[in-house]
Design a protein around this motif. Structure first.
Motif, PDB file in Angstrom:
ATOM      1  N   PHE A 195       7.002  -2.128  -1.355  1.00  0.00           N
ATOM      2  CA  PHE A 195       6.434  -3.479  -1.314  1.00  0.00           C
ATOM      3  C   PHE A 195       5.551  -3.600  -0.081  1.00  0.00           C
ATOM      4  O   PHE A 195       5.966  -3.273   1.032  1.00  0.00           O
ATOM      5  CB  PHE A 195       7.528  -4.548  -1.267  1.00  0.00           C
ATOM      6  CG  PHE A 195       6.992  -5.953  -1.330  1.00  0.00           C
ATOM      7  CD1 PHE A 195       6.582  -6.497  -2.539  1.00  0.00           C
ATOM      8  CD2 PHE A 195       6.871  -6.724  -0.181  1.00  0.00           C
ATOM      9  CE1 PHE A 195       6.072  -7.787  -2.609  1.00  0.00           C
ATOM     10  CE2 PHE A 195       6.365  -8.016  -0.236  1.00  0.00           C
ATOM     11  CZ  PHE A 195       5.966  -8.549  -1.453  1.00  0.00           C
ATOM     12  N   THR A 196       4.325  -4.045  -0.298  1.00  0.00           N
ATOM     13  CA  THR A 196       3.389  -4.262   0.812  1.00  0.00           C
ATOM     14  C   THR A 196       3.031  -5.733   0.890  1.00  0.00           C
ATOM     15  O   THR A 196       2.598  -6.322  -0.110  1.00  0.00           O
ATOM     16  CB  THR A 196       2.100  -3.438   0.629  1.00  0.00           C
ATOM     17  OG1 THR A 196       2.414  -2.055   0.698  1.00  0.00           O
ATOM     18  CG2 THR A 196       1.085  -3.770   1.717  1.00  0.00           C
ATOM     19  N   THR A 197       3.252  -6.327   2.044  1.00  0.00           N
ATOM     20  CA  THR A 197       2.780  -7.688   2.257  1.00  0.00           C
ATOM     21  C   THR A 197       1.484  -7.617   3.053  1.00  0.00           C
ATOM     22  O   THR A 197       1.420  -6.994   4.120  1.00  0.00           O
ATOM     23  CB  THR A 197       3.833  -8.564   2.968  1.00  0.00           C
ATOM     24  OG1 THR A 197       3.319  -9.884   3.118  1.00  0.00           O
ATOM     25  CG2 THR A 197       4.199  -8.017   4.337  1.00  0.00           C
ATOM     26  N   HIS A 198       0.450  -8.227   2.512  1.00  0.00           N
ATOM     27  CA  HIS A 198      -0.858  -8.252   3.180  1.00  0.00           C
ATOM     28  C   HIS A 198      -0.985  -9.482   4.072  1.00  0.00           C
ATOM     29  O   HIS A 198      -1.886  -9.550   4.905  1.00  0.00           O
ATOM     30  CB  HIS A 198      -1.971  -8.231   2.132  1.00  0.00           C
ATOM     31  CG  HIS A 198      -1.971  -6.987   1.291  1.00  0.00           C
ATOM     32  ND1 HIS A 198      -2.813  -5.924   1.529  1.00  0.00           N
ATOM     33  CD2 HIS A 198      -1.205  -6.624   0.232  1.00  0.00           C
ATOM     34  CE1 HIS A 198      -2.578  -4.967   0.638  1.00  0.00           C
ATOM     35  NE2 HIS A 198      -1.604  -5.364  -0.154  1.00  0.00           N
ATOM     36  N   ALA A 199      -0.105 -10.437   3.868  1.00  0.00           N
ATOM     37  CA  ALA A 199      -0.008 -11.632   4.713  1.00  0.00           C
ATOM     38  C   ALA A 199       1.234 -12.377   4.265  1.00  0.00           C
ATOM     39  O   ALA A 199       1.433 -12.572   3.064  1.00  0.00           O
ATOM     40  CB  ALA A 199      -1.240 -12.524   4.550  1.00  0.00           C
ATOM     41  N   THR A 200       2.075 -12.786   5.180  1.00  0.00           N
ATOM     42  CA  THR A 200       3.281 -13.494   4.759  1.00  0.00           C
ATOM     43  C   THR A 200       2.919 -14.910   4.331  1.00  0.00           C
ATOM     44  O   THR A 200       2.038 -15.554   4.917  1.00  0.00           O
ATOM     45  CB  THR A 200       4.328 -13.551   5.882  1.00  0.00           C
ATOM     46  OG1 THR A 200       3.863 -14.410   6.924  1.00  0.00           O
ATOM     47  CG2 THR A 200       4.609 -12.171   6.448  1.00  0.00           C
ATOM     48  N   LEU A 201       3.599 -15.384   3.306  1.00  0.00           N
ATOM     49  CA  LEU A 201       3.343 -16.737   2.805  1.00  0.00           C
ATOM     50  C   LEU A 201       3.579 -17.778   3.897  1.00  0.00           C
ATOM     51  O   LEU A 201       2.726 -18.630   4.154  1.00  0.00           O
ATOM     52  CB  LEU A 201       4.288 -17.024   1.633  1.00  0.00           C
ATOM     53  CG  LEU A 201       3.798 -16.714   0.225  1.00  0.00           C
ATOM     54  CD1 LEU A 201       4.950 -16.847  -0.757  1.00  0.00           C
ATOM     55  CD2 LEU A 201       2.678 -17.675  -0.160  1.00  0.00           C
ATOM     56  N   LEU A 202       4.738 -17.691   4.527  1.00  0.00           N
ATOM     57  CA  LEU A 202       5.099 -18.703   5.513  1.00  0.00           C
ATOM     58  C   LEU A 202       4.168 -18.649   6.718  1.00  0.00           C
ATOM     59  O   LEU A 202       3.783 -19.689   7.269  1.00  0.00           O
ATOM     60  CB  LEU A 202       6.556 -18.511   5.941  1.00  0.00           C
ATOM     61  CG  LEU A 202       7.166 -19.616   6.801  1.00  0.00           C
ATOM     62  CD1 LEU A 202       7.011 -20.973   6.136  1.00  0.00           C
ATOM     63  CD2 LEU A 202       8.650 -19.323   7.065  1.00  0.00           C
ATOM     64  N   GLY A 203       3.776 -17.430   7.115  1.00  0.00           N
ATOM     65  CA  GLY A 203       2.857 -17.310   8.244  1.00  0.00           C
ATOM     66  C   GLY A 203       1.540 -18.000   7.985  1.00  0.00           C
ATOM     67  O   GLY A 203       0.995 -18.705   8.848  1.00  0.00           O
ATOM     68  N   THR A 250       3.487  -3.174   5.926  1.00  0.00           N
ATOM     69  CA  THR A 250       2.511  -4.239   6.176  1.00  0.00           C
ATOM     70  C   THR A 250       1.199  -3.582   6.595  1.00  0.00           C
ATOM     71  O   THR A 250       1.150  -2.380   6.846  1.00  0.00           O
ATOM     72  CB  THR A 250       2.970  -5.201   7.288  1.00  0.00           C
ATOM     73  OG1 THR A 250       3.055  -4.461   8.528  1.00  0.00           O
ATOM     74  CG2 THR A 250       4.311  -5.817   6.990  1.00  0.00           C
ATOM     75  N   VAL A 251       0.146  -4.385   6.695  1.00  0.00           N
ATOM     76  CA  VAL A 251      -1.186  -3.823   6.906  1.00  0.00           C
ATOM     77  C   VAL A 251      -1.584  -3.704   8.375  1.00  0.00           C
ATOM     78  O   VAL A 251      -2.619  -3.110   8.687  1.00  0.00           O
ATOM     79  CB  VAL A 251      -2.255  -4.651   6.151  1.00  0.00           C
ATOM     80  CG1 VAL A 251      -2.012  -4.572   4.658  1.00  0.00           C
ATOM     81  CG2 VAL A 251      -2.265  -6.103   6.623  1.00  0.00           C
ATOM     82  N   SER A 252      -0.775  -4.271   9.269  1.00  0.00           N
ATOM     83  CA  SER A 252      -1.141  -4.199  10.691  1.00  0.00           C
ATOM     84  C   SER A 252       0.099  -4.406  11.546  1.00  0.00           C
ATOM     85  O   SER A 252       1.129  -4.908  11.082  1.00  0.00           O
ATOM     86  CB  SER A 252      -2.190  -5.259  11.051  1.00  0.00           C
ATOM     87  OG  SER A 252      -1.668  -6.569  10.859  1.00  0.00           O
ATOM     88  N   GLN A 253      -0.026  -4.028  12.814  1.00  0.00           N
ATOM     89  CA  GLN A 253       1.090  -4.152  13.732  1.00  0.00           C
ATOM     90  C   GLN A 253       1.422  -5.616  13.993  1.00  0.00           C
ATOM     91  O   GLN A 253       2.598  -5.987  14.114  1.00  0.00           O
ATOM     92  CB  GLN A 253       0.764  -3.440  15.052  1.00  0.00           C
ATOM     93  CG  GLN A 253       1.973  -3.167  15.919  1.00  0.00           C
ATOM     94  CD  GLN A 253       3.004  -2.287  15.234  1.00  0.00           C
ATOM     95  OE1 GLN A 253       2.684  -1.251  14.682  1.00  0.00           O
ATOM     96  NE2 GLN A 253       4.260  -2.715  15.243  1.00  0.00           N
ATOM     97  N   PHE A 269       6.561   1.224   7.545  1.00  0.00           N
ATOM     98  CA  PHE A 269       5.251   1.770   7.894  1.00  0.00           C
ATOM     99  C   PHE A 269       4.249   0.638   8.070  1.00  0.00           C
ATOM    100  O   PHE A 269       4.381  -0.426   7.459  1.00  0.00           O
ATOM    101  CB  PHE A 269       4.703   2.693   6.783  1.00  0.00           C
ATOM    102  CG  PHE A 269       5.382   4.018   6.671  1.00  0.00           C
ATOM    103  CD1 PHE A 269       5.044   5.070   7.516  1.00  0.00           C
ATOM    104  CD2 PHE A 269       6.358   4.228   5.715  1.00  0.00           C
ATOM    105  CE1 PHE A 269       5.673   6.296   7.402  1.00  0.00           C
ATOM    106  CE2 PHE A 269       6.992   5.444   5.594  1.00  0.00           C
ATOM    107  CZ  PHE A 269       6.646   6.485   6.453  1.00  0.00           C
ATOM    108  N   VAL A 270       3.271   0.896   8.904  1.00  0.00           N
ATOM    109  CA  VAL A 270       2.061   0.072   8.932  1.00  0.00           C
ATOM    110  C   VAL A 270       0.989   0.861   8.190  1.00  0.00           C
ATOM    111  O   VAL A 270       0.710   2.013   8.534  1.00  0.00           O
ATOM    112  CB  VAL A 270       1.607  -0.231  10.376  1.00  0.00           C
ATOM    113  CG1 VAL A 270       0.223  -0.880  10.378  1.00  0.00           C
ATOM    114  CG2 VAL A 270       2.622  -1.149  11.062  1.00  0.00           C
ATOM    115  N   THR A 271       0.431   0.255   7.145  1.00  0.00           N
ATOM    116  CA  THR A 271      -0.577   0.932   6.312  1.00  0.00           C
ATOM    117  C   THR A 271      -1.900   0.194   6.451  1.00  0.00           C
ATOM    118  O   THR A 271      -2.194  -0.712   5.669  1.00  0.00           O
ATOM    119  CB  THR A 271      -0.133   0.955   4.838  1.00  0.00           C
ATOM    120  OG1 THR A 271       0.225  -0.377   4.436  1.00  0.00           O
ATOM    121  CG2 THR A 271       1.057   1.864   4.642  1.00  0.00           C
ATOM    122  N   PRO A 272      -2.726   0.546   7.435  1.00  0.00           N
ATOM    123  CA  PRO A 272      -4.003  -0.166   7.653  1.00  0.00           C
ATOM    124  C   PRO A 272      -4.916  -0.042   6.436  1.00  0.00           C
ATOM    125  O   PRO A 272      -4.896   0.953   5.709  1.00  0.00           O
ATOM    126  CB  PRO A 272      -4.610   0.557   8.870  1.00  0.00           C
ATOM    127  CG  PRO A 272      -3.482   1.294   9.502  1.00  0.00           C
ATOM    128  CD  PRO A 272      -2.536   1.638   8.400  1.00  0.00           C
TER     129      PRO A 272
END
Length: 685
Positions: A195-203, A250-253, A269-272
Motif C-alpha cells: 500500500f502506497t499513500t501519496h498523501a494522507t487524507l487527514l494531513g 510513502t513517496v517522501s521522508q 520504504f520511501v518510494t520517491p
C-alpha cells in the motif's frame, strides 16, 4: 506464465518462474491528479522488469477508454477465465492495452454495473472490518464497489490458475483502492500486498484548515480530527489498508513522518516519484525548445494585453504556479503576497523588468471571458493587416527592382493602406485594464485567488511591473485562447513557483527540473527535501528551497520575495547558464534511478507473503548512498560563499569565459572523483 524477464536484484531468492504483478489505483487510465502521472510514467520500467506478467487494474469510464485504451482479448488463459466468470455473474470487466509508453495490460472494472450489490457489500465491510460508510458519500461508495470487485477478481484469478498457482503481487495506491487490500487479507487470498499513500487524507484536510500541522503532529487526536471533518469513514479505510498491507510505503521522508503519526505505522520504504527523462544529444536543444515555447506564450500576451502593451516583451519574465486548486496547501496565498512585494521593489527601483505570473489551477467556470477572447481576435486582426500591407509593399518593391529602379518610398504605401493601418490601431484602444481571469468564474465573489488579487491591488495596470493571469482550466493545445499543452507551457516559462505548505511529493517542480526550468519549492514538500538531501547547494542548480517549516509565514514570504527579486536581476546569459545546470539534475529524477525503491518494496512483500518461497535481505547501500551533487565547477566551493552560487552573482568576465560543455564535463569528473573517494575513503585525495 513464466517470467518474460528475470529480476535484476539478487537479494530476493526463490523467484524462478511464477509471478504476476498488479498495480491497482483509481487513476489507472483515469486522470484525476498526480497519481495518474506516477502510474503512467512508471509503467515503462515496470513492464521492462515484469514483461507480460504486469497488469494494471482501474475503473472503467467510457470517455477515457475511447481515447486511451485498445480493448483486446486477454492472452493469459487464467485471466480470461476469471474475467469471463465474473462477467457471467453480472459484472462488466474489460481487458486491453493502455496506449502509453510500455503499452501495459489494463483490466478495467465498471463499478456502475454492480451498484446493486453496494448495500450488501457495505454490510460485509462492517461485519469484517467494522468500517461503516454513509450513504451520502459517493466517492467512498465508489471505493467500496471498486474494492470488492478487485478483491473478487484477484480471488477468481487465483482460483482459475488451478494447481499451478502464481505468486500474485498487488500494489494498491491511495485509500480509494484500499478496501480491496483489506479484503485480500480478510479472505486470506494468496496475494502479496503493498500500500502506497501519496498523501494522507487527514494531513490534507488539517493543512487546508490553517493548522500548525508539522509542529503538532504528535499531539493530534486523529479519531476526533477525522470525525470533526466528517471523513472518519475514509480515514478508517485508509488506516485499515495501511495496517493490513505486507509492505507500506510513502513517496517522501516528510510524508513518512506524517504517516507514522496519523496512520500509526512507520513506512517500510520511501518510494520517491520519478519521470521518464528524455535526454538531448546536445545541451542547446532544450534551450531552443524554451525559446520556441516562450514565443507561443508571448503571442498570447500580445493579445491579452492589447491596448496596454507598454512593456518590453524581451525583458518580460514568465512565472507560474500550477496544480490542484488548494489555495493554502499549494502556497498560492504566499505567492500572491510575494508578488505584491515584488511589484513594489521593481517599481521603487525603477526596474525595466516586467513579470507575468500565471496561475494554472482548475476551478468552476462556465466559459471563456469575452474580453480575453476579444484580445486574441484583435491580435489576429493586427497580424492579418500587417501581412496584407507587407504583401502589397513587397509586390511594389519587386516590380520597381525588376525595371532597374530604386523604389520611391513615398509611393510604396497608398492612402488605402494607411487607412487600413489606422483602423487596426484604433481597434487596439481599450479603456479597461486587461482581465486578471481568462474565464467567467461561477464563484467570482468568493474565489480565494481573485479576492487576494483584489486585496493586494494587482489589476494589470500600466504602473504595475507584475501582471497576473489566472487561467482556471487545464491547458490544452486545442484551446482557442492559449493553444499550448502543459509541457510546452512549462518549457516557455522562466521560473516555476511552488511554495506549498502541504506537498507530499511535488511533480510540478520535478517536471520543471527535467525540462531545465528553475523552480522554487519548500522544505515541506517531498521534492524539496529530496533535493536538499541529494544536492550540496540546490540554488546553484536553480532549485530554490523556501523554508516554511522553521519560519513564520511573514518570514517565508520575505524569503520568497528575495528569491523572486534576485531572479529578476539575472541577465539573459545568466538565466541560460542556470537552465543548463537545472537540466543536468534530470538523472536524479529518472525512473531508471528511482524505480529501484519500488523494486525493493515488491521483493519485501513477496518474502513476507510467501516466506517458504522467498527470502529478502535488506538492500546494502551502494557507494552512492548519501552522495550529494557537488556545486557546479564554476561556483566557489566554500560554504560561506553558497549565497553566491546563483549565476546572478557571476562577474561579467566569468560570464564571457563560461562554456556549458566544459562546465558539464568538469562536473561529471568532480562527481566521479567524489564517488571514488566514498568507495575508497582511506586513499589520499
Amino acid at each position: 506464465m513464466p517470467l518474460a524477464r528475470s529480476l535484476s536484484v539478487t537479494s530476493l531468492n526463490g523467484l524462478d518462474d511464477w509471478d504476476d504483478d498488479l498495480d491497482l489505483a483509481w487513476e489507472v487510465a483515469n486522470k484525476v491528479g498526480g497519481i495518474y502521472t506516477v502510474i503512467q510514467t512508471k509503467t515503462k520500467i515496470t513492464t521492462d522488469e515484469w514483461g507480460e506478467n504486469y497488469f494494471l487494474i482501474g475503473p472503467y469510464f467510457e470517455h477515457n477508454v475511447r481515447t486511451q485504451v485498445e480493448l483486446i482479448e486477454p492472452p493469459n488463459p487464467a485471466i480470461k477465465r476469471a474475467i469471463d466468470s465474473m462477467n457471467s455473474k453480472g459484472c462488466k470487466i474489460y481487458f486491453g492495452r493502455w496506449l502509453i509508453e510500455g503499452s501495459p495490460y489494463v483490466i478495467l472494472i465498471d463499478i456502475a454495473a454492480t451498484a446493486w450489490s453496494l448495500d450488501r457489500w457495505k454490510t460485509e465491510l462492517w461485519d469484517s472490518c467494522t468500517i461503516g460508510i454513509p450513504w451520502y458519500d459517493r466517492e467512498a461508495n465508489d471505493a467500496v464497489l471498486f474494492g470488492f470487485l478487485t478483491a473478487w477478481f484477484l480471488g477468481e484469478f487465483a482460483a482459475q490458475c488451478g494447481d499451478e498457482k502464481p505468486f500474485i503481487l498487488a500494489h494498491f495506491h491511495e485509500w480509494l483502492a484500499g478496501v480491496g487490500l483489506c479484503l485480500c487479507r480478510v479472505r486470506k487470498l494468496p496475494v502479496a500486498t503493498i500500500f502506497t499513500t501519496h498523501a494522507t487524507l487527514l494531513g490534507r484536510y488539517l493543512c487546508a484548515g490553517s493548522v500548525d500541522f508539522y509542529n503538532n503532529l504528535q499531539s493530534f487526536n486523529v479519531d476526533k480530527e477525522a470525525g470533526d471533518r466528517q471523513i472518519y469513514h475514509r480515514y478508517c479505510m485508509e488506516r485499515a489498508a495501511v495496517q493490513c498491507a505486507h509492505v507500506f510505503t510513502t513517496v517522501s521522508q516528510i510524508t513518512a513522518i506524517e504517516a507514522e503519526h496519523l496512520l500509526k505505522r512507520k513506512p517500510d520504504f520511501v518510494t520517491p516519484n520519478g519521470l521518464n527523462v528524455k535526454k538531448f544529444s546536445a545541451m542547446h536543444e532544450f534551450q531552443n525548445l524554451h525559446a520556441q515555447s516562450k514565443n507561443r506564450i508571448q503571442e498570447f500576451i500580445r493579445g491579452h494585453f492589447y491596448g496596454h502593451l507598454d512593456f518590453n516583451l524581451d525583458k518580460t519574465l514568465f512565472f507560474f504556479i500550477a496544480g490542484r486548486y488548494e489555495f493554502s496547501n499549494k502556497g498560492a496565498d504566499i505567492f500572491l503576497e510575494a508578488l505584491a512585494r515584488l511589484n513594489y521593489l521593481l517599481r521603487v527601483n525603477q526596474s525595466d523588468i516586467t513579470i507575468v505570473a500565471f496561475f494554472i489551477m482548475p476551478a468552476r467556470t462556465n466559459n471563456f471571458n469575452v474580453e480575453t477572447l476579444k484580445g486574441q481576435a484583435v491580435r489576429k486582426q493586427l497580424w492579418d493587416t500587417a501581412n496584407a500591407v507587407k504583401e502589397k509593399f513587397g509586390k511594389k518593391l519587386y516590380e520597381s527592382l525588376l525595371v532597374g529602379n530604386l523604389p520611391d518610398m513615398n509611393k510604396m504605401l497608398d492612402k488605402e493602406d494607411f487607412t487600413m493601418m489606422k483602423r487596426a490601431i484604433f481597434a487596439t484602444q481599450r479603456q479597461s485594464f486587461p482581465p486578471v481571469c481568462t474565464h467567467n468564474m461561477l464563484d467570482d465573489s468568493t474565489d480565494s485567488i481573485l479576492n487576494s488579487i483584489r486585496r493586494i491591488g494587482l489589476f494589470n495596470s500600466s504602473a504595475d511591473r507584475v501582471k497576473v493571469i489566472f487561467h482556471p482550466e487545464f491547458l490544452s493545445s486545442t484551446s482557442p485562447l492559449l493553444p499550448v499543452d502543459y509541457e510546452e507551457f512549462v518549457r516557455g516559462c522562466h521560473l516555476g513557483v511552488f511554495p506549498s505548505y502541504y506537498e507530499p511529493w511535488g511533480y510540478t517542480p520535478a517536471e520543471c527540473t527535467v525540462m531545465g526550468i528553475p523552480s522554487i519549492s519548500t522544505n515541506l514538500s517531498g521534492f524539496g527535501c529530496f533535493m536538499e538531501e541529494h544536492i550540496a547547494d540546490p540554488s546553484a542548480y536553480g532549485i530554490y528551497i523556501l523554508d516554511r517549516r522553521f519560519r513564520s509565514v511573514d518570514d517565508s514570504c520575505t524569503q520568497l520575495t528575495s528569491f523572486l527579486y534576485n531572479f529578476c536581476q539575472q541577465t539573459r546569459r545568466q538565466r541560460i547558464i542556470q537552465r543548463n545546470r537545472t537540466e543536468r539534475l534530470s538523472d536524479l529524477l529518472d525512473w531508471k534511478y528511482l524505480g529501484r525503491y519500488y523494486m525493493y518494496a515488491r521483493h519485501m512483500a513477496l518474502a513476507k507473503a510467501f516466506p517458504d518461497n522467498f527470502t529478502y535481505e535488506p538492500h546494502e547501500p551502494t557507494a552512492a548512498a548519501g552522495f550529494r551533487y557537488p556545486r557546479p565547477a564554476s561556483v566557489p566551493p566554500s560554504p560561506s560563499l553558497s549565497r553566491h552560487s546563483s549565476p546572478h552573482h557571476s562577474e561579467t568576465e566569468d560570464e564571457e569565459r563560461y562554456d556549458e560543455e566544459e562546465e558539464a564535463e568538469k562536473d561529471r569528473q568532480n562527481i566521479n572523483r567524489k564517488l571514488q573517494q566514498r568507495q575508497h575513503p582511506h586513499q589520499p585525495k
